[in-house]
Each structure stands twice: as structure tokens, then as C-alpha cells.
Design a protein around this motif. Structure first.
Motif, PDB file in Angstrom:
ATOM      1  N   GLU A 624      27.430 -27.593  17.097  1.00 48.02           N
ATOM      2  CA  GLU A 624      28.268 -26.501  16.128  1.00 48.02           C
ATOM      3  C   GLU A 624      29.434 -26.146  16.669  1.00 48.02           C
ATOM      4  N   SER A 625      29.651 -25.858  17.922  1.00 51.91           N
ATOM      5  CA  SER A 625      31.059 -25.617  18.567  1.00 51.91           C
ATOM      6  C   SER A 625      32.029 -26.588  18.188  1.00 51.91           C
ATOM      7  N   GLN A 626      31.534 -27.737  18.281  1.00 52.87           N
ATOM      8  CA  GLN A 626      32.291 -29.129  18.034  1.00 52.87           C
ATOM      9  C   GLN A 626      32.723 -29.683  16.501  1.00 52.87           C
ATOM     10  N   GLY A 627      32.143 -28.513  15.798  1.00 53.81           N
ATOM     11  CA  GLY A 627      32.290 -28.900  14.334  1.00 53.81           C
ATOM     12  C   GLY A 627      31.183 -29.609  13.561  1.00 53.81           C
ATOM     13  N   PHE A 628      30.256 -30.103  14.328  1.00 60.05           N
ATOM     14  CA  PHE A 628      29.098 -30.614  13.641  1.00 60.05           C
ATOM     15  C   PHE A 628      28.365 -29.980  13.005  1.00 60.05           C
ATOM     16  N   PRO A 629      27.668 -29.988  11.524  1.00 56.58           N
ATOM     17  CA  PRO A 629      26.759 -29.380  10.900  1.00 56.58           C
ATOM     18  C   PRO A 629      25.421 -30.091  11.544  1.00 56.58           C
ATOM     19  N   VAL A 630      24.447 -29.007  11.772  1.00 52.03           N
ATOM     20  CA  VAL A 630      23.063 -29.611  12.846  1.00 52.03           C
ATOM     21  C   VAL A 630      21.912 -29.463  11.601  1.00 52.03           C
ATOM     22  N   PHE A 642      15.290 -36.380  20.600  1.00 45.29           N
ATOM     23  CA  PHE A 642      16.329 -37.516  20.072  1.00 45.29           C
ATOM     24  C   PHE A 642      17.470 -36.876  18.942  1.00 45.29           C
ATOM     25  N   GLN A 643      18.336 -37.563  18.871  1.00 42.94           N
ATOM     26  CA  GLN A 643      19.581 -37.063  17.934  1.00 42.94           C
ATOM     27  C   GLN A 643      19.842 -38.162  17.143  1.00 42.94           C
ATOM     28  N   ASN A 644      20.680 -38.026  15.900  1.00 36.13           N
ATOM     29  CA  ASN A 644      20.988 -38.685  15.062  1.00 36.13           C
ATOM     30  C   ASN A 644      22.208 -38.314  14.399  1.00 36.13           C
ATOM     31  N   PRO A 645      23.750 -38.908  14.265  1.00 32.39           N
ATOM     32  CA  PRO A 645      23.896 -40.261  15.144  1.00 32.39           C
ATOM     33  C   PRO A 645      23.700 -39.968  16.713  1.00 32.39           C
ATOM     34  N   GLY A 654      32.949 -33.337  10.850  1.00 31.89           N
ATOM     35  CA  GLY A 654      32.006 -32.585   9.841  1.00 31.89           C
ATOM     36  C   GLY A 654      30.727 -33.613   9.433  1.00 31.89           C
ATOM     37  N   THR A 655      30.650 -34.643  10.131  1.00 32.47           N
ATOM     38  CA  THR A 655      29.382 -35.528  10.079  1.00 32.47           C
ATOM     39  C   THR A 655      28.262 -34.521  10.469  1.00 32.47           C
TER      40      THR A 655
END
Length: 662
Positions: A624-630, A642-645, A654-655
């Protein structure tokens, strides 16, 4: 309420000797005070030079003080009744000063302010003493360089009070001061002109060169002002006045005061020749000519005019000007002409007693010449000699002193000057004029013309070309065609109609552009293409910004317009969104007009960081600190497995990143 800044020098004691009593005047270079010499108990004048006269102000003043001291010593050795004596010199608070003779009286400037102009006898009396002072300086090797009414003091006359200018004592001051100041400024401040422009000699303006003839010129201007009440030239700027001395001859005084005798015109003309070599050699030479002129004005028989009788009575001889008769013996010893130097032309020796019978003697001489053979031979010889003299004189004045003028037309200015110098001719220049054929500085005309007769060493007047007349193209945009055509025709330009075009801002028939454009350089006879407006174009460009490229392409095609290949640019807008257009929305265009679009290539991709093996809550914070919704799956309190992407994947900003925790 009036305010006045107190002078801190008043009442002070300079060098333990000179008590400052009052301020007399403040000028551009110095302030003059009256002071009491407490050692000799006499009143003196103290001139203290301003600090701004030193190079760079106080800084670097030492060299100026030394040169000023040397100059003061030279002036102190100049002893003359018409020179303000210098008694002492020194420095006070770091600034040089002079102690001088205190003259009770007024400056010539104050006299002229009160009287406006002087009578010829008064002007010549003052000029004599002024030139006597300058002559003494010239003999001592000094050049004043700033001769003007402000530097000429008229002391109270011993016989008739201050109003009697003929008997007044004149003293010249500020000898060498401008020279001392200039000696320091030449090296440090660009060789500024140290002179008063109303009286400055031409050579001092053109190349800064000054000698004794420079003072002669300035003295001639002062004499001109005394006779006419004004200086010969004026202008808005000092430099304009200075260059008039270079470009124009000083007018004779009688052009302003018609009653002045011609001898005064000749005197002023000689002193103010623009060529220094044509002036009197020094002030002493001019002084002698002033004294001769004053003697001729003092002879009442040389300035009378016969007035036509008003009635039947005889004509009456009236003086044209009241001039005081002045004899050389009445002048002070320092101002007299040498013995025998007074002019004797026009005066006949009185016949001795017994020689009154002139006619009888002439009759006896005629009898002896005609009656004796030797007498007849003598008469014949005289007749032959007189005939030869007449023939030679006629040849000289009619033919011998003339030559052919050189052909200078079509030459350049430099070529004409070289040709004239080779033949010993002097050139003058008339006002130049434009010409379409002859380039700039080419000779258009000359007077006298080539091969015409001219005095040897005479003057030829040239008219130079300014080249083709050029001027800025007039601005006629926004005018109706008829008015624009009239303006261009008045400027001697040929008008040609160009292809009309649509214009959103100007109605049909108005000028929208010209070729060449307004302000460009043109000359008479040039062709100017005028482009008229067809009014607003029939199709209005829609607003396409913010639309998808495909939608914009369809709308453009429906209007009959042509889309040029879009230009992609980096933007935070979604890919293929229109971010700019040309023409702008609302513009009028014709069918088939080209539309240019700027399209977003999408925001730049960002890298997904690795969060596997981190506690689930910490992994979420990093993303979230780098702008990605989780999106978190399974157990939020466990560890991300695990994570995707995946890590290091390149995705749009914003991905959403999904993490699995267990």
C-alpha cells in the motif's frame, strides 16, 4: 518650510592658518569660500576640490593630489595683473585646496545676466584684459582649457564703480584646474571631456586635443556672447551642442545685432575658425587684433553715416553707434600695443607750413615730365610697367588662379576625399538624400560640377547618397481592403491580392495577413500581397480531449475532416485517451481540414515488490505504501506465502496485488 544643510567647514581653521568665514559659490569641481589669513591678516579665497573629482572618489586619490600640487606650483609662478593670484596650496581632510587672491566684484556671467549684452567698447575692454591674462599663460606654457564667463571676474572699477566696465579690472581664474583634473581622469575614467560645451573648441570634441588656439576659440565665443547676449549654439543635450561646434561655423554677431560694425564680425570670425590653423596663433596675437579693432571703433570718423534729409535742409552726419574713444596711452601699461604698433592706415600727415599750394607744385611737375626727354622716357616706362602689371593681374584674377574641378560624381566618399586631397581642394557636404541607383555614401552631385572652373585650393560641396529609401512595412491587418490599399499606395507600394482564406476573428473582406509582414523593411515600388478574410469557416471543430481515440476518430470522420496520424505522449491518463488537439475546439475549418491529436500512451509501468515470507500485515503495508491496492486471503494474522502479480512484475500504477497468508 525651507531647509538648508549646514556647511561643516564654516568657522573651521585650515592648516592652522586660514579661518573659513563664508561660502561664495559651489560648482561642479570645487567649493569657494572666503577666509581670513590669520598669519598675514588679509582676506583670501579658498577653493576646496570635491572628493568626487578624484579617480574613484576617496579611493586612489593620491595620484590626483600630487598632480594637483604640481599644477598649483606652475600657476603660482604665473604673475600677471589680470590673473587671479595663487598664494598657497595644501590638503584638508584628504582633499586638495588652493588659496587665492580674493577679488571684490562679480563674474562676467553675473554681469551678462544683469545686462544681457554689452556695448562694443565694454566688450572689447573686457576682452583685452581677458586675452592679456591668457597671453601670459600661453607664454608660460599653460593652456586654460575652460575659458567662459564664469571664470572671468570683473572687479570694482577704481574710477567709476562696478557699473563702469570700461575702467573695470578683469581677472581670469581657474588656470590649469581643468588640466589638473583631466590629468587624473584620462587614465582612470575614460578621458571624459573636461570643458563647458557652449565654449568648447572643435578639436577638443573630436580628439581631445587642446593647445593655446583652443583658448583662442573659447575667448571668441565669450566675445560673441558679450556682443549678442547669447551663445551661438543650443540643444537638448550637451553632446548635441558640442558637435555643433564641429559641424557649423559660428555666425557673425551682426546676424543677431545688425547695428554692430563689421570689424567685430571679422574679429569673432577669425577667433572661432573651426580649423585651429586658421585662428590667431595664440591669445597674444588675438589681443593685438582686439586692440586694433578697439582703436578703429574709438575713431569717430570711421563710423558715421549720411542720413537723407527729412526736409529741404542739408544731410546730417550721425554716428551709427556710440563708442567711447579710447587711446592706447590711456590703457594700463600691460595692455598697450608696442610703440609704433598702432595702425596708421587712413591717417594723412598734416602738411607743413608753406606746402599749401598743392596745385602749383603739381603743375610744375607736369611741365618737367612733358617738357624734358628724360621725363618723357620715364613716363613711357611707367606706362609700360603699369600695362604689364595690369596684364599680369588680369591674367591672374581671370585665369591663373583658377583650375578645373575634379569629377567626383559616382565615386565613393573615401575615393572623393582622396581625389580632392590630391588636388588640394577642401570638401564640404550638403544634406544627403536617398537614391535608388547610387549606393550609400556614393557621390550623387557636386558643386561646382566636374570640369567647371574653380579657385585653386577651393571648396567643393558634395551631396552623398543614403542609398535606396527603406522603411518598415505598414501594418494594415484588420482593415478593410480599400483602406489598406490606400495606406499602402501612399507609401508608394504596389498592392497585389492574394488567395483569401477563412479566419475566425475577422469578417469577410478584412485583411488577415500581408506578405511581407508588418515591420519588415521595404522600399518604394515593392509589391505587397494582401490576403483577405473569407469569414468564419463552415465546420466547427468539436472538443475531442478526454475521449477515446476510436471515438474521436469516428467523430472526425463524420464531420468530413481528416485525422493525421496521432502523436502518443507519456501521461497519467489511460492509454488511448486524447490529451490534446489542433485546431482547438470551437475553431472554424473547411471540409477536408486536417486534425492533429495528442494521445496518452498510459502511465509508466511500476515494479511489484517481493512480500513473500513477510508477516501478512507487514506485507500489506509495504504494498500500500507504493500505491498498490491489496487483497488478503486466508489468515490475515499468518505469514504471506504467495503473491499475485509476482515480485518484479511490471504493472500499471494502481494494479491490485493479492497475497495468501497461512
Amino acid at each position: 518650510m525651507d531647509t538648508q544643510v549646514a556647511d561643516t567647514l564654516l568657522g573651521s581653521l585650515i592648516d592652522g592658518r586660514y579661518r573659513i568665514r563664508g561660502r561664495v559659490a559651489r560648482g561642479g569641481m570645487a567649493t569657494v569660500y572666503t577666509a581670513t589669513d590669520e598669519r598675514l591678516e588679509r582676506t583670501v579665497a579658498v577653493k576646496i576640490i570635491h572628493s568626487t573629482q578624484g579617480p574613484g572618489g576617496q579611493a586612489g586619490l593620491g595620484g590626483f593630489v600630487d598632480r594637483f600640487a604640481d599644477e598649483a606650483k606652475t600657476i603660482a609662478r604665473l604673475t600677471h595683473p589680470n590673473v587671479v593670484a595663487v598664494y598657497d596650496q595644501g590638503t584638508h581632510a584628504g582633499m586638495p585646496y588652493l588659496v587665492m587672491e580674493y577679488v571684490r566684484g562679480r563674474t562676467l556671467r553675473e554681469v551678462l545676466t544683469e545686462r544681457r549684452r554689452l556695448n562694443p567698447d565694454e566688450a572689447l575692454a573686457i576682452a583685452e584684459q581677458m586675452l592679456a591674462a591668457l597671453a601670459a599663460a600661453h607664454r608660460a606654457g599653460l593652456v586654460h582649457r575652460d575659458v567662459k564667463p564664469e571664470n572671468v571676474l570683473v572687479a570694482e572699477a577704481p574710477s567709476g564703480g562696478p557699473a563702469n566696465l570700461v575702467d573695470g579690472v578683469v581677472k581670469v581664474t581657474d588656470f590649469g584646474l581643468a588640466r589638473a583634473v583631466e590629468a587624473s581622469t584620462d587614465h582612470d575614467s575614460g578621458n571624459q571631456l573636461m570643458a563647458t560645451v557652449a565654449y568648447v573648441a572643435p578639436e577638443l570634441v573630436t580628439d581631445g586635443r587642446a593647445d593655446v588656439r583652443t583658448d583662442v576659440y573659447s575667448a571668441g565665443i565669450v566675445l560673441f556672447e558679450m556682443l549678442t547676449g547669447r551663445v551661438p549654439y543650443d540643444g537638448n543635450r550637451p553632446i548635441d551642442i558640442a558637435w555643433q561646434h564641429v559641424d557649423r561655423d559660428v555666425p557673425v554677431p551682426s546676424t543677431l545685432v545688425p547695428s554692430l560694425p563689421r570689424v567685430l564680425d571679422d574679429l569673432v570670425a577669425k577667433a572661432t575658425r573651426r580649423d585651429p590653423a586658421a585662428r590667431p596663433a595664440d591669445a597674444g596675437t588675438l589681443l593685438a587684433e582686439v586692440q586694433v579693432a578697439r582703436d578703429s571703433l574709438g575713431n569717430p570718423n570711421t563710423h558715421t553715416a549720411m542720413l537723407a534729409p527729412v526736409s529741404d535742409g542739408p544731410a546730417v552726419s550721425q554716428p551709427t553707434m556710440v563708442v567711447a574713444a579710447v587711446r592706447p596711452a590711456e590703457r594700463p601699461t600691460w595692455a598697450r600695443l608696442p610703440e609704433g604698433g598702432a595702425p596708421t592706415r587712413g591717417r594723412r600727415r598734416a602738411a607743413p607750413d608753406g606746402e599749401t599750394d598743392v596745385w602749383s607744385r603739381l603743375a610744375a611737375l607736369r611741365t618737367r615730365l612733358v617738357g624734358e626727354s628724360n621725363g618723357r622716357l620715364a613716363v613711357a616706362a611707367v606706362v609700360v610697367v603699369l600695362g604689364l602689371v595690369a596684364a599680369l593681374g588680369g591674367w591672374w584674377f581671370g585665369v591663373g588662379r583658377y583650375t578645373d574641378a575634379p569629377q567626383l560624381v559616382s565615386m565613393t566618399k573615401a575615393e572623393a576625399e582622396a581625389q580632392a586631397a590630391q588636388g588640394g581642394f577642401t570638401l564640404r557636404y550638403a544634406d544627403p538624400r536617398h537614391d535608388e541607383q547610387v549606393p550609400r555614401d556614393g557621390v550623387l552631385a557636386q558643386q561646382p560640377a566636374g570640369t567647371d572652373r574653380i579657385l585653386k585650393g577651393g571648396t567643393i560641396t558634395l551631396t552623398l547618397s543614403l542609398g535606396p529609401a527603406k522603411f518598415p512595412m505598414p501594418d494594415v491587418v484588420g482593415k478593410e481592403f480599400d483602406l489598406a490599399e490606400a495606406d499602402l499606395a501612399s507609401a508608394q507600394l504596389e498592392v497585389v491580392k492574394g488567395t483569401a482564406r477563412y479566419d475566425d476573428g475577422l469578417p469577410e473582406g478584412m485583411v488577415v495577413a500581408t506578405r511581407p509582414e508588418a515591420g519588415k523593411e521595404v522600399k518604394p515600388g515593392d509589391k505587397v500581397t494582401v490576403i483577405l478574410s473569407k469569414g468564419r469557416a463552415p465546420i466547427t471543430v468539436p472538443n475531442l480531449v478526454g475521449k477515446n481515440l476510436n471515438d474521436a476518430r469516428n467523430q472526425i470522420a463524420q464531420l468530413g475532416l481528416v485525422l493525421v496520424e496521432p502523436t502518443y505522449k507519456e501521461s497519467d491518463k489511460p492509454r488511448d485517451e486524447v490529451i490534446g488537439q489542433s485546431p482547438a475546439d470551437g475553431s472554424g475549418v473547411e471540409k477536408g481540414a486536417q486534425i492533429r491529436l495528442e494521445v496518452s500512451e498510459g502511465p509508466p509501468l511500476v515494479t511489484v515488490p517481493r512480500v513473500v515470507d513477510l508477516p501478512c500485515q507487514q506485507a500489506k503495508q509495504v504494498l500500500e505504501s507504493q500505491g498498490f491496492p491489496v487483497a488478503v486471503q486466508f489468515n490475515p494474522e499468518a505469514v504471506a506465502r504467495f503473491q499475485n502479480p509476482n515480485e518484479n512484475a511490471q504493472v500499471p500504477p494502481g494494479t491490485q496485488v493479492t497475497i495468501g497468508c497461512f
